[in-house]
Motif scaffolding. Structure first.
Motif, PDB file in Angstrom:
ATOM      1  N   GLU A  56       0.865  -1.189   0.000  1.00 48.78           N
ATOM      2  CA  GLU A  56       0.000   0.000   0.000  1.00 48.78           C
ATOM      3  C   GLU A  56       0.900   1.237   0.000  1.00 48.78           C
ATOM      4  O   GLU A  56       2.114   1.113   0.154  1.00 48.78           O
ATOM      5  CB  GLU A  56      -0.916  -0.007   1.243  1.00 48.78           C
ATOM      6  CG  GLU A  56      -1.802  -1.237   1.300  1.00 48.78           C
ATOM      7  CD  GLU A  56      -2.866  -1.180   2.386  1.00 48.78           C
ATOM      8  OE1 GLU A  56      -2.787  -0.308   3.259  1.00 48.78           O
ATOM      9  OE2 GLU A  56      -3.780  -2.038   2.340  1.00 48.78           O
ATOM     10  N   PHE A  57       0.293   2.422  -0.116  1.00 43.64           N
ATOM     11  CA  PHE A  57       1.084   3.655  -0.221  1.00 43.64           C
ATOM     12  C   PHE A  57       0.527   4.727   0.706  1.00 43.64           C
ATOM     13  O   PHE A  57      -0.691   4.852   0.864  1.00 43.64           O
ATOM     14  CB  PHE A  57       1.069   4.151  -1.676  1.00 43.64           C
ATOM     15  CG  PHE A  57       1.637   3.129  -2.614  1.00 43.64           C
ATOM     16  CD1 PHE A  57       3.009   3.040  -2.826  1.00 43.64           C
ATOM     17  CD2 PHE A  57       0.807   2.189  -3.229  1.00 43.64           C
ATOM     18  CE1 PHE A  57       3.539   2.058  -3.653  1.00 43.64           C
ATOM     19  CE2 PHE A  57       1.327   1.206  -4.060  1.00 43.64           C
ATOM     20  CZ  PHE A  57       2.705   1.141  -4.266  1.00 43.64           C
ATOM     21  N   LEU A  58       1.455   5.482   1.304  1.00 41.05           N
ATOM     22  CA  LEU A  58       1.026   6.586   2.174  1.00 41.05           C
ATOM     23  C   LEU A  58       0.289   7.636   1.357  1.00 41.05           C
ATOM     24  O   LEU A  58       0.736   7.996   0.266  1.00 41.05           O
ATOM     25  CB  LEU A  58       2.237   7.283   2.810  1.00 41.05           C
ATOM     26  CG  LEU A  58       2.948   6.643   3.987  1.00 41.05           C
ATOM     27  CD1 LEU A  58       3.978   7.630   4.549  1.00 41.05           C
ATOM     28  CD2 LEU A  58       1.985   6.217   5.085  1.00 41.05           C
ATOM     29  N   VAL A  59      -0.797   8.120   1.910  1.00 38.21           N
ATOM     30  CA  VAL A  59      -1.521   9.239   1.289  1.00 38.21           C
ATOM     31  C   VAL A  59      -1.282  10.459   2.175  1.00 38.21           C
ATOM     32  O   VAL A  59      -1.784  10.527   3.302  1.00 38.21           O
ATOM     33  CB  VAL A  59      -3.040   8.962   1.206  1.00 38.21           C
ATOM     34  CG1 VAL A  59      -3.773  10.184   0.646  1.00 38.21           C
ATOM     35  CG2 VAL A  59      -3.323   7.734   0.359  1.00 38.21           C
ATOM     36  N   TYR A  60      -0.479  11.369   1.673  1.00 36.77           N
ATOM     37  CA  TYR A  60      -0.224  12.584   2.446  1.00 36.77           C
ATOM     38  C   TYR A  60      -1.462  13.470   2.281  1.00 36.77           C
ATOM     39  O   TYR A  60      -1.734  13.993   1.190  1.00 36.77           O
ATOM     40  CB  TYR A  60       1.049  13.248   1.914  1.00 36.77           C
ATOM     41  CG  TYR A  60       1.413  14.496   2.660  1.00 36.77           C
ATOM     42  CD1 TYR A  60       1.438  14.523   4.062  1.00 36.77           C
ATOM     43  CD2 TYR A  60       1.744  15.659   1.980  1.00 36.77           C
ATOM     44  CE1 TYR A  60       1.772  15.671   4.745  1.00 36.77           C
ATOM     45  CE2 TYR A  60       2.085  16.810   2.663  1.00 36.77           C
ATOM     46  CZ  TYR A  60       2.089  16.802   4.039  1.00 36.77           C
ATOM     47  OH  TYR A  60       2.421  17.940   4.719  1.00 36.77           O
TER      48      TYR A  60
END
Ligand SMILES: C[S@@+](CC[C@H](N)C(=O)[O-])C[C@H]1O[C@@H](n2cnc3c(N)ncnc32)[C@H](O)[C@@H]1O
Length: 410
Positions: free
Chosen positions: A308-312
């Motif tokens: 998964e990927f960080l959502v800033y």
């Protein structure tokens, strides 16, 4: 609008431990009063709100958009497209019956997440109707196996478009819808539906709609948007799909991990991972967090095991402005829960959906053999939690998420 409980039909569901696919919502009697949350995870989480984690992350985000774009076209990046992994992971997930689900370590957490989505969906439908919409159309972006179909049915919508990258999930979603229609009452008009298999971070959904003029009142994107933050192009395409066919005044609502919370917990950990016996989050490094492609691996008790990927979030809000969207609400699950549980209608739905574990449990169960302090927070609370509780591990897992609501400006 009165929110109603949802009952599993035919023991379906079981994909998203995060609640989406849980589906199985049993009914039990309720009593008013206070709920006790799962202890340290929750408290720790709150302390991090906009605080150290936020600063740590911002200072770590040194790269510019241009640098990110450069990286995006590098040969290395082109071969590591994680959409394929995500799709095959969700395609492989088996449907699990109600009996198996109720034995799961995260049974109550899934119900809790499902309750939270029901409240969110119920409230946004109220706002849409309050603004005068009679015929309500919904886009379920990343619909999975259709764990939210019953929520839309209870909400009395007229049309839904369900889209997901995982073809097997979309098939299951469609057959779930067909079953729902077959089993409905003769005088109940079930909403019409279209099912689309597509990578919504790469393909333009509006080109695939049966009705080229189709507009939506609501786009619901539950536990999905973070997959698109692999690159700016993908995040933007997912946003475009979510927002470009919304009516003015329409809503884009969803749930996604809170990057502040993830980074705060990572920075507090001695290693590159954190978690407990039900979930684990592992990063490849810490200290610097690129705006896009900041990958971590998430695993959750027998259900989810994906990159998964960080959502800033400030960047998400900024990007949404391109589509004329303004942020109406951003709340961590803990805050959303605390606010909504004050309302009798939400509390009674919570009891019906078994969103919290009865405490103390009359039959003992996991609580009787609790040697790891999974329920110590509830015990400290006068030994009673009238509404129920979540185990410490479940609370630590669910408290990484937040709820967002955007509205399209006229
Ligand atoms: C955790 S599940 C949530 C499913 C559903 N929204 C729910 O709440 O029950 C995440 C879903 O996102 C879907 N997904 C991930 N990346 C996607 C993409 N690029 N396009 C469409 N769907 C995607 C997955 O296939 C999976 O069904």
């Amino acid at each position: 609008m009165e929110l109603q409980s949802e009952r599993e039909e035919g023991g379906r569901g079981g994909e998203g431990g995060r609640g989406g696919e849980a589906g199985g919502e049993a009914v039990r009697g309720g009593e008013g009063g206070e709920a006790v949350r799962g202890g340290e995870g929750g408290r720790g989480g709150e302390a991090g709100r906009g605080g150290e984690a936020g600063r740590g992350q911002k200072s770590g985000m040194k790269r510019t958009h241009e640098e990110e774009e450069d990286e995006e076209v590098s040969p290395k990046k082109l071969v590591t497209d994680h959409s394929v992994k995500v799709a095959s992971h969700y395609n492989r997930l088996q449907e699990v019956g109600l009996a198996a689900r109720s034995r799961s370590r995260i049974f109550f957490m899934r119900n809790f997440n499902n309750w939270l989505k029901s409240v969110l969906i119920g409230e946004v439908l109220e706002r849409v109707r309050g603004a005068g919409s009679r015929q309500v159309s919904v886009l379920d972006l990343g619909c999975g196996k259709g764990g939210d179909l019953l929520k839309w049915r209870r909400g009395g919508i007229n049309h839904i478009v369900c889209a997901d990258i995982a073809a097997v999930s979309v098939e299951q979603c469609e057959s779930r819808y067909d079953d729902m229609k077959k089993k409905s009452h003769v005088n109940e008009k079930i909403f019409s539906a279209q099912f689309i298999t597509a990578d919504c971070s790469k393909e333009v959904l509006s080109e695939k709609l049966d009705d080229p003029e189709q507009l939506f009142d609501i786009c619901s994107c539950q536990f999905v948007y973070h997959y698109s933050f692999e690159s700016e192009q993908k995040a933007d395409m997912m946003l475009r799909n979510a927002c470009e066919r919304l009516k003015p005044g329409g809503f884009f609502v969803g749930t996604t991990p809170d990057s502040y919370e993830l980074v705060k917990r990572l920075e507090a950990s001695d290693s590159l991972s954190f978690g407990n016996e039900v979930f684990k989050v592992s990063f490849q490094s810490k200290g610097a967090y690129p705006l896009f492609g900041c990958q971590y691996h998430f695993s959750l008790e027998e259900v989810v095991d994906v990159p998964e990927f960080l959502v800033y979030f400030p960047l998400f809000v900024h990007m949404a402005k391109r589509y004329n969207m303004r942020l109406v609400l951003k709340q961590r699950f803990s805050e959303f829960f605390e606010e909504k549980v004050k309302k009798e209608q939400h509390r009674s739905l919570m009891m019906k959906m078994m969103a919290l574990e009865p405490f103390p449990c009359e039959t003992g169960g996991r609580q009787a053999t609790d040697s790891r302090g999974e329920y110590s927070h509830a015990k400290e609370h006068c030994g009673r939690a009238p509404l129920g509780t979540l185990s410490r591990s479940e609370w630590e897992a669910t408290s990484i998420y937040l709820v967002f609501v955007f509205q399209k400006m006229s």
